[in-house]
Design a protein around this motif. Structure first.
Motif, mmCIF file in Angstrom:
data_model
loop_
_atom_site.group_PDB
_atom_site.id
_atom_site.type_symbol
_atom_site.label_atom_id
_atom_site.label_comp_id
_atom_site.label_asym_id
_atom_site.label_seq_id
_atom_site.Cartn_x
_atom_site.Cartn_y
_atom_site.Cartn_z
ATOM 1 N N ILE A 1 0.830 -1.298 -0.003
ATOM 2 C CA ILE A 1 0.103 -0.019 0.116
ATOM 3 C C ILE A 1 0.964 1.345 0.125
ATOM 4 O O ILE A 1 1.694 1.511 0.853
ATOM 5 C CB ILE A 1 -1.078 0.083 1.249
ATOM 6 N N ALA A 2 0.795 2.140 -1.034
ATOM 7 C CA ALA A 2 1.895 3.265 -1.167
ATOM 8 C C ALA A 2 0.708 4.489 -1.386
ATOM 9 O O ALA A 2 0.120 4.609 -2.043
ATOM 10 C CB ALA A 2 2.881 3.117 -2.453
ATOM 11 N N GLY B 1 1.079 8.635 -2.120
ATOM 12 C CA GLY B 1 1.809 10.010 -2.386
ATOM 13 C C GLY B 1 2.882 9.247 -3.616
ATOM 14 O O GLY B 1 3.262 8.066 -3.690
ATOM 15 N N LYS B 2 3.261 10.185 -4.590
ATOM 16 C CA LYS B 2 3.804 10.086 -5.807
ATOM 17 C C LYS B 2 5.356 9.299 -5.313
ATOM 18 O O LYS B 2 5.442 8.059 -5.873
ATOM 19 C CB LYS B 2 4.142 11.239 -6.525
ATOM 20 N N HIS B 3 5.911 9.784 -4.608
ATOM 21 C CA HIS B 3 7.428 9.184 -4.405
ATOM 22 C C HIS B 3 7.474 7.802 -3.816
ATOM 23 O O HIS B 3 8.163 6.886 -4.072
ATOM 24 C CB HIS B 3 8.347 10.005 -3.431
ATOM 25 N N GLU B 4 6.260 7.474 -3.089
ATOM 26 C CA GLU B 4 6.330 6.216 -2.186
ATOM 27 C C GLU B 4 5.554 5.068 -3.217
ATOM 28 O O GLU B 4 6.001 3.962 -3.298
ATOM 29 C CB GLU B 4 5.344 6.351 -0.824
ATOM 30 N N ILE B 5 4.901 5.772 -4.149
ATOM 31 C CA ILE B 5 4.244 4.744 -5.083
ATOM 32 C C ILE B 5 5.434 4.570 -6.158
ATOM 33 O O ILE B 5 5.501 3.338 -6.393
ATOM 34 C CB ILE B 5 3.101 5.665 -6.048
ATOM 35 N N ASP B 6 6.452 5.484 -6.505
ATOM 36 C CA ASP B 6 7.435 5.213 -7.440
ATOM 37 C C ASP B 6 8.292 3.950 -6.932
ATOM 38 O O ASP B 6 8.660 3.029 -7.573
ATOM 39 C CB ASP B 6 8.223 6.195 -7.822
ATOM 40 N N CYS B 7 8.523 4.085 -5.460
ATOM 41 C CA CYS B 7 9.436 3.378 -4.958
ATOM 42 C C CYS B 7 8.915 1.933 -4.807
ATOM 43 O O CYS B 7 9.504 0.717 -5.087
ATOM 44 C CB CYS B 7 9.918 3.729 -3.479
ATOM 45 N N ASN B 8 7.673 1.637 -4.358
ATOM 46 C CA ASN B 8 6.742 0.463 -4.380
ATOM 47 C C ASN B 8 6.611 -0.080 -5.652
ATOM 48 O O ASN B 8 6.480 -1.480 -5.681
ATOM 49 C CB ASN B 8 5.359 0.818 -3.622
#
Length: 330
Positions: free
Chosen positions: A270-271, A273-280
């Motif tokens: 579960i991600a 925000g943009k940066h967290e989504i990119d990382c996940n």
């Protein structure tokens, strides 16, 4: 039960105090003679970095949560002392369920097991046993250093060992829900214990520089100024990572290299925000077919439940039901 801090805490505290004193001296010189800002600004950056590393490795303890809500009104819950696999005494709350499936709930940095009550409530109503644990260096558990989930993996594995010893828990129906630091701990804990059948990892962030930096595209490699800037950023991040590793005494392996080792056990990422989504997305690619990613671009870190109060428990319960092969209709 809380013991005195070890030598690492006092060393890090000394470094923090020295950084603070030097910063005060630098600011006084800079305000009296502006030319001194040239060296004062780097000093402020270093002091900020030291403060961040200290706050991460030695978080404040949150001990004053109480059980609330109808799910926790029953006297059935138990206060549990259990051992991590490296020998620390940890604290947790256990609430027995109806379906012999048990879930460990692991909190984020600076939080506590009882802070996970809002996540536990729908799981309890769904029939799951829940084990809300205080990770090391948090709340009522032993330890004085937080370590990116590296040593906390022993806490998760110790919680699994405790559940395996209970007669009301099916050893084939144990899962973990971890948030932020708890997600890091849960993933690494699953590498220690095959008894963990499924993982929900919210807010799983980078643990090393390999997790933080994405490879440059072919188009980017042809832009010299951009590549120079990327090298500068890489150097700064590498230095920051070294400082944090020095304070914690650990050098975390990249999660992109570890998450694939969980296969074929199912993972729900579960991600927010943009940066967290990119990382996940990179984590999902590493885990391949056994991993599902739920993206919430407008939600804040570790706040998926607050952003989606109805969808969140529905998805979590459905995921664990499928992983544990539970039939709601029976």
């Amino acid at each position: 039960m809380i013991t005195l801090p070890g030598w690492r805490y006092y060393r890090n505290l000394t470094l923090l105090l020295v950084a603070g004193i030097v910063s005060l001296f630098a600011s006084s010189r800079a305000y009296s003679e502006p030319i001194h800002w040239l060296w004062a600004v780097p000093i402020f950056y270093l002091a900020w970095l030291v403060w961040g590393a200290f706050s991460f490795t030695h978080p404040r303890r949150m001990r004053y949560w109480t059980l609330a809500g109808p799910e926790f009104a029953s006297p059935v819950y138990e206060k549990i002392l259990f051992k991590s696999r490296d020998g620390l005494i940890l604290f947790g709350w256990y609430l027995p369920g109806r379906n012999r499936a048990a879930l460990i709930l692991a909190h984020g940095l600076g939080s506590s097991g009882l802070a996970m009550q809002v996540h536990a409530a729908p799981l309890v109503r769904a029939g799951y046993s829940v084990f809300l644990i205080d990770l090391r260096a948090h709340a009522s558990s032993d330890g004085d250093t937080s370590t990116y989930g590296v040593l906390e993996a022993n806490d998760i594995a110790g919680a699994v060992d405790y559940l395996l010893a209970r007669k009301d828990v099916d050893p084939d129906k144990i899962g973990v829900l971890g948030i932020s630091l708890g997600a890091q701990s849960a993933l690494r804990g699953a590498l220690q214990s095959e008894a963990i059948r499924a993982l929900v990892l919210e807010g799983l962030g980078p643990a090393s520089i390999e997790d933080r930096i994405r490879p440059a595209s072919v188009q980017e490699r042809g832009k010299k100024l951009l590549m120079l800037w990327n090298k500068i950023v890489y150097t700064v991040i590498l230095f920051e990572q070294w400082v944090f590793n020095f304070f914690s005494g650990q050098c975390p392996t990249p999660l992109t290299a570890e998450v694939g080792k969980i296969v074929p056990r199912p993972i729900l990422l579960i991600a927010c925000g943009k940066h967290e989504i990119d990382c996940n997305r990179r984590f999902q690619a590493a885990a391949q077919e056994s991993c599902t990613l739920w993206e919430l671009p407008k939600a804040r870190h570790a706040a998926a439940l607050a952003y989606e109060p109805h969808e969140y428990p529905t998805r979590i319960i459905a995921f664990f039901d499928a992983a544990m092969q539970l039939n709601r209709e029976s």
